[in-house]
Design a protein around this motif. Structure first.
Motif, PDB file in Angstrom:
ATOM      1  N   PHE A 297       0.807  -1.212   0.000  1.00 37.00           N
ATOM      2  CA  PHE A 297       0.000   0.000   0.000  1.00 37.00           C
ATOM      3  C   PHE A 297       0.845   1.269   0.000  1.00 37.00           C
ATOM      4  O   PHE A 297       0.578   2.201  -0.750  1.00 37.00           O
ATOM      5  CB  PHE A 297      -0.922   0.000   1.220  1.00 37.00           C
ATOM      6  N   VAL A 298       1.868   1.303   0.858  1.00 37.35           N
ATOM      7  CA  VAL A 298       2.690   2.506   0.980  1.00 37.35           C
ATOM      8  C   VAL A 298       4.139   2.107   1.233  1.00 37.35           C
ATOM      9  O   VAL A 298       4.420   1.119   1.901  1.00 37.35           O
ATOM     10  CB  VAL A 298       2.171   3.426   2.118  1.00 37.35           C
ATOM     11  N   ASN A 299       5.048   2.874   0.645  1.00 41.87           N
ATOM     12  CA  ASN A 299       6.481   2.714   0.875  1.00 41.87           C
ATOM     13  C   ASN A 299       7.021   4.074   1.273  1.00 41.87           C
ATOM     14  O   ASN A 299       6.628   5.096   0.703  1.00 41.87           O
ATOM     15  CB  ASN A 299       7.198   2.242  -0.390  1.00 41.87           C
ATOM     16  N   GLY A 300       7.913   4.092   2.246  1.00 38.73           N
ATOM     17  CA  GLY A 300       8.481   5.363   2.659  1.00 38.73           C
ATOM     18  C   GLY A 300       9.737   5.180   3.474  1.00 38.73           C
ATOM     19  O   GLY A 300      10.005   4.108   4.020  1.00 38.73           O
ATOM     20  N   THR A 301      10.504   6.244   3.531  1.00 40.01           N
ATOM     21  CA  THR A 301      11.735   6.275   4.303  1.00 40.01           C
ATOM     22  C   THR A 301      11.787   7.596   5.040  1.00 40.01           C
ATOM     23  O   THR A 301      11.475   8.641   4.470  1.00 40.01           O
ATOM     24  CB  THR A 301      12.959   6.166   3.371  1.00 40.01           C
ATOM     25  N   VAL A 302      12.166   7.541   6.307  1.00 42.82           N
ATOM     26  CA  VAL A 302      12.329   8.754   7.088  1.00 42.82           C
ATOM     27  C   VAL A 302      13.668   8.672   7.819  1.00 42.82           C
ATOM     28  O   VAL A 302      14.023   7.635   8.372  1.00 42.82           O
ATOM     29  CB  VAL A 302      11.140   8.977   8.061  1.00 42.82           C
ATOM     30  N   GLY A 303      14.424   9.754   7.753  1.00 40.22           N
ATOM     31  CA  GLY A 303      15.751   9.781   8.350  1.00 40.22           C
ATOM     32  C   GLY A 303      15.732  10.275   9.782  1.00 40.22           C
ATOM     33  O   GLY A 303      14.832  11.007  10.200  1.00 40.22           O
ATOM     34  N   LEU A 304      16.737   9.854  10.532  1.00 35.80           N
ATOM     35  CA  LEU A 304      16.936  10.313  11.902  1.00 35.80           C
ATOM     36  C   LEU A 304      18.379  10.059  12.281  1.00 35.80           C
ATOM     37  O   LEU A 304      19.142   9.482  11.501  1.00 35.80           O
ATOM     38  CB  LEU A 304      15.982   9.609  12.871  1.00 35.80           C
ATOM     39  N   HIS A 305      18.793  10.513  13.440  1.00 38.55           N
ATOM     40  CA  HIS A 305      20.123  10.254  13.980  1.00 38.55           C
ATOM     41  C   HIS A 305      19.950   9.599  15.336  1.00 38.55           C
ATOM     42  O   HIS A 305      19.104  10.020  16.129  1.00 38.55           O
ATOM     43  CB  HIS A 305      20.920  11.551  14.107  1.00 38.55           C
ATOM     44  N   ILE A 306      20.756   8.547  15.593  1.00 38.75           N
ATOM     45  CA  ILE A 306      20.642   7.850  16.864  1.00 38.75           C
ATOM     46  C   ILE A 306      21.999   7.817  17.556  1.00 38.75           C
ATOM     47  O   ILE A 306      23.047   7.893  16.919  1.00 38.75           O
ATOM     48  CB  ILE A 306      20.084   6.427  16.687  1.00 38.75           C
ATOM     49  N   SER A 307      21.949   7.681  18.878  1.00 34.43           N
ATOM     50  CA  SER A 307      23.161   7.663  19.702  1.00 34.43           C
ATOM     51  C   SER A 307      23.304   6.309  20.389  1.00 34.43           C
ATOM     52  O   SER A 307      22.401   5.466  20.347  1.00 34.43           O
ATOM     53  CB  SER A 307      23.060   8.760  20.758  1.00 34.43           C
ATOM     54  N   GLY A 308      24.426   6.135  21.073  1.00 37.06           N
ATOM     55  CA  GLY A 308      24.623   4.940  21.883  1.00 37.06           C
ATOM     56  C   GLY A 308      23.553   4.821  22.953  1.00 37.06           C
ATOM     57  O   GLY A 308      23.085   3.722  23.259  1.00 37.06           O
ATOM     58  N   GLY A 309      23.140   5.951  23.521  1.00 36.23           N
ATOM     59  CA  GLY A 309      22.054   5.936  24.504  1.00 36.23           C
ATOM     60  C   GLY A 309      20.749   5.457  23.902  1.00 36.23           C
ATOM     61  O   GLY A 309      19.962   4.770  24.564  1.00 36.23           O
ATOM     62  N   ASP A 310      20.524   5.784  22.641  1.00 33.62           N
ATOM     63  CA  ASP A 310      19.322   5.304  21.950  1.00 33.62           C
ATOM     64  C   ASP A 310      19.370   3.785  21.773  1.00 33.62           C
ATOM     65  O   ASP A 310      18.339   3.117  21.838  1.00 33.62           O
ATOM     66  CB  ASP A 310      19.166   5.975  20.581  1.00 33.62           C
ATOM     67  N   LEU A 311      20.565   3.239  21.572  1.00 36.05           N
ATOM     68  CA  LEU A 311      20.698   1.787  21.471  1.00 36.05           C
ATOM     69  C   LEU A 311      20.339   1.121  22.794  1.00 36.05           C
ATOM     70  O   LEU A 311      19.653   0.090  22.821  1.00 36.05           O
ATOM     71  CB  LEU A 311      22.113   1.396  21.052  1.00 36.05           C
ATOM     72  N   ASP A 312      20.790   1.725  23.903  1.00 42.53           N
ATOM     73  CA  ASP A 312      20.422   1.202  25.225  1.00 42.53           C
ATOM     74  C   ASP A 312      18.913   1.231  25.398  1.00 42.53           C
ATOM     75  O   ASP A 312      18.308   0.280  25.899  1.00 42.53           O
ATOM     76  CB  ASP A 312      21.087   2.017  26.333  1.00 42.53           C
ATOM     77  N   GLU A 313      18.305   2.324  24.966  1.00 39.73           N
ATOM     78  CA  GLU A 313      16.848   2.458  25.080  1.00 39.73           C
ATOM     79  C   GLU A 313      16.140   1.421  24.210  1.00 39.73           C
ATOM     80  O   GLU A 313      15.107   0.874  24.591  1.00 39.73           O
ATOM     81  CB  GLU A 313      16.410   3.869  24.709  1.00 39.73           C
ATOM     82  N   TRP A 314      16.692   1.131  23.028  1.00 42.33           N
ATOM     83  CA  TRP A 314      16.096   0.105  22.169  1.00 42.33           C
ATOM     84  C   TRP A 314      16.153  -1.258  22.866  1.00 42.33           C
ATOM     85  O   TRP A 314      15.219  -2.047  22.784  1.00 42.33           O
ATOM     86  CB  TRP A 314      16.758   0.050  20.794  1.00 42.33           C
ATOM     87  N   GLY A 315      17.234  -1.539  23.572  1.00 40.83           N
ATOM     88  CA  GLY A 315      17.320  -2.776  24.349  1.00 40.83           C
ATOM     89  C   GLY A 315      16.206  -2.861  25.381  1.00 40.83           C
ATOM     90  O   GLY A 315      15.591  -3.924  25.566  1.00 40.83           O
ATOM     91  N   ARG A 316      15.916  -1.750  26.048  1.00 32.35           N
ATOM     92  CA  ARG A 316      14.813  -1.716  27.018  1.00 32.35           C
ATOM     93  C   ARG A 316      13.463  -1.906  26.326  1.00 32.35           C
ATOM     94  O   ARG A 316      12.560  -2.546  26.861  1.00 32.35           O
ATOM     95  CB  ARG A 316      14.852  -0.431  27.831  1.00 32.35           C
ATOM     96  N   CYS A 317      13.319  -1.375  25.120  1.00 34.58           N
ATOM     97  CA  CYS A 317      12.081  -1.571  24.362  1.00 34.58           C
ATOM     98  C   CYS A 317      11.895  -3.043  24.013  1.00 34.58           C
ATOM     99  O   CYS A 317      10.775  -3.564  24.089  1.00 34.58           O
ATOM    100  CB  CYS A 317      12.089  -0.724  23.091  1.00 34.58           C
ATOM    101  N   LEU A 318      12.974  -3.717  23.634  1.00 31.34           N
ATOM    102  CA  LEU A 318      12.871  -5.150  23.341  1.00 31.34           C
ATOM    103  C   LEU A 318      12.460  -5.926  24.590  1.00 31.34           C
ATOM    104  O   LEU A 318      11.667  -6.865  24.506  1.00 31.34           O
ATOM    105  CB  LEU A 318      14.189  -5.676  22.772  1.00 31.34           C
ATOM    106  N   ASP A 319      12.978  -5.508  25.748  1.00 37.06           N
ATOM    107  CA  ASP A 319      12.554  -6.133  27.008  1.00 37.06           C
ATOM    108  C   ASP A 319      11.057  -5.935  27.225  1.00 37.06           C
ATOM    109  O   ASP A 319      10.354  -6.869  27.619  1.00 37.06           O
ATOM    110  CB  ASP A 319      13.321  -5.554  28.201  1.00 37.06           C
ATOM    111  N   ALA A 320      10.575  -4.729  26.966  1.00 37.01           N
ATOM    112  CA  ALA A 320       9.145  -4.438  27.131  1.00 37.01           C
ATOM    113  C   ALA A 320       8.310  -5.277  26.166  1.00 37.01           C
ATOM    114  O   ALA A 320       7.261  -5.815  26.548  1.00 37.01           O
ATOM    115  CB  ALA A 320       8.872  -2.948  26.922  1.00 37.01           C
ATOM    116  N   LEU A 321       8.756  -5.402  24.931  1.00 41.97           N
ATOM    117  CA  LEU A 321       8.016  -6.204  23.951  1.00 41.97           C
ATOM    118  C   LEU A 321       8.005  -7.676  24.344  1.00 41.97           C
ATOM    119  O   LEU A 321       6.992  -8.353  24.183  1.00 41.97           O
ATOM    120  CB  LEU A 321       8.610  -6.015  22.553  1.00 41.97           C
ATOM    121  N   GLU A 322       9.114  -8.153  24.906  1.00 41.25           N
ATOM    122  CA  GLU A 322       9.156  -9.535  25.372  1.00 41.25           C
ATOM    123  C   GLU A 322       8.162  -9.754  26.513  1.00 41.25           C
ATOM    124  O   GLU A 322       7.565 -10.822  26.630  1.00 41.25           O
ATOM    125  CB  GLU A 322      10.565  -9.896  25.835  1.00 41.25           C
TER     126      GLU A 322
END
Length: 139
Positions: free
Chosen positions: A50-75
């Protein structure tokens, strides 16, 4: 717009089924340094019939730590929003059947696209491995 060179990009996450996917690719070379923090160019790529798109952003090492916490929440079958802070595009993930991934392009266009993804067994483990690969690449 952020342009990611495929030769230096790694996937931080991938939510995909046979029809659609939401992926975040990180350019692990040439970080932008702001004070003590290093930021890496990244892009959220949404592909569907239906739709294709790309959006840019910048991430930091702290954002990687936060992504790990998000994976914990999803689990734990809780929802997750990432990256924090409202400084760029972000996504929310609701662990239902199918998984609901919403990509928000804010503060830029204020457009949000919700994608139901029928993820395969093992998706959580695969995304944890992707996170570790990105951490090693930027270490």
């Amino acid at each position: 717009m952020v342009v990611i060179d495929d030769a230096h990009a790694l996937e931080l996450f991938r939510f995909a089924d046979r029809v659609q996917s939401v992926t975040l690719r990180v350019a692990c070379d040439a970080p932008m340094v702001t004070g003590e923090e290093r930021y890496y160019a990244a892009e959220i790529v949404l592909e569907s019939g239906f739709v294709n798109g790309t959006v840019g952003l910048h991430i930091s090492g702290g954002d990687l730590d936060e992504w790990g916490r998000c994976l914990d929440a999803l689990e734990a079958e809780e929802g997750a929003e990432w990256p924090p802070g409202g400084r760029s595009a972000w996504l929310s993930v609701v662990p239902q059947d199918p998984l609901e991934v919403t990509v928000h392009d804010s503060p830029s266009t204020q457009i949000a696209v919700q994608v139901p993804v029928d993820v395969a067994t093992g998706w959580l483990k695969e995304n944890r491995l992707r996170l570790e690969h990105v951490r090693m690449a930027i270490a």
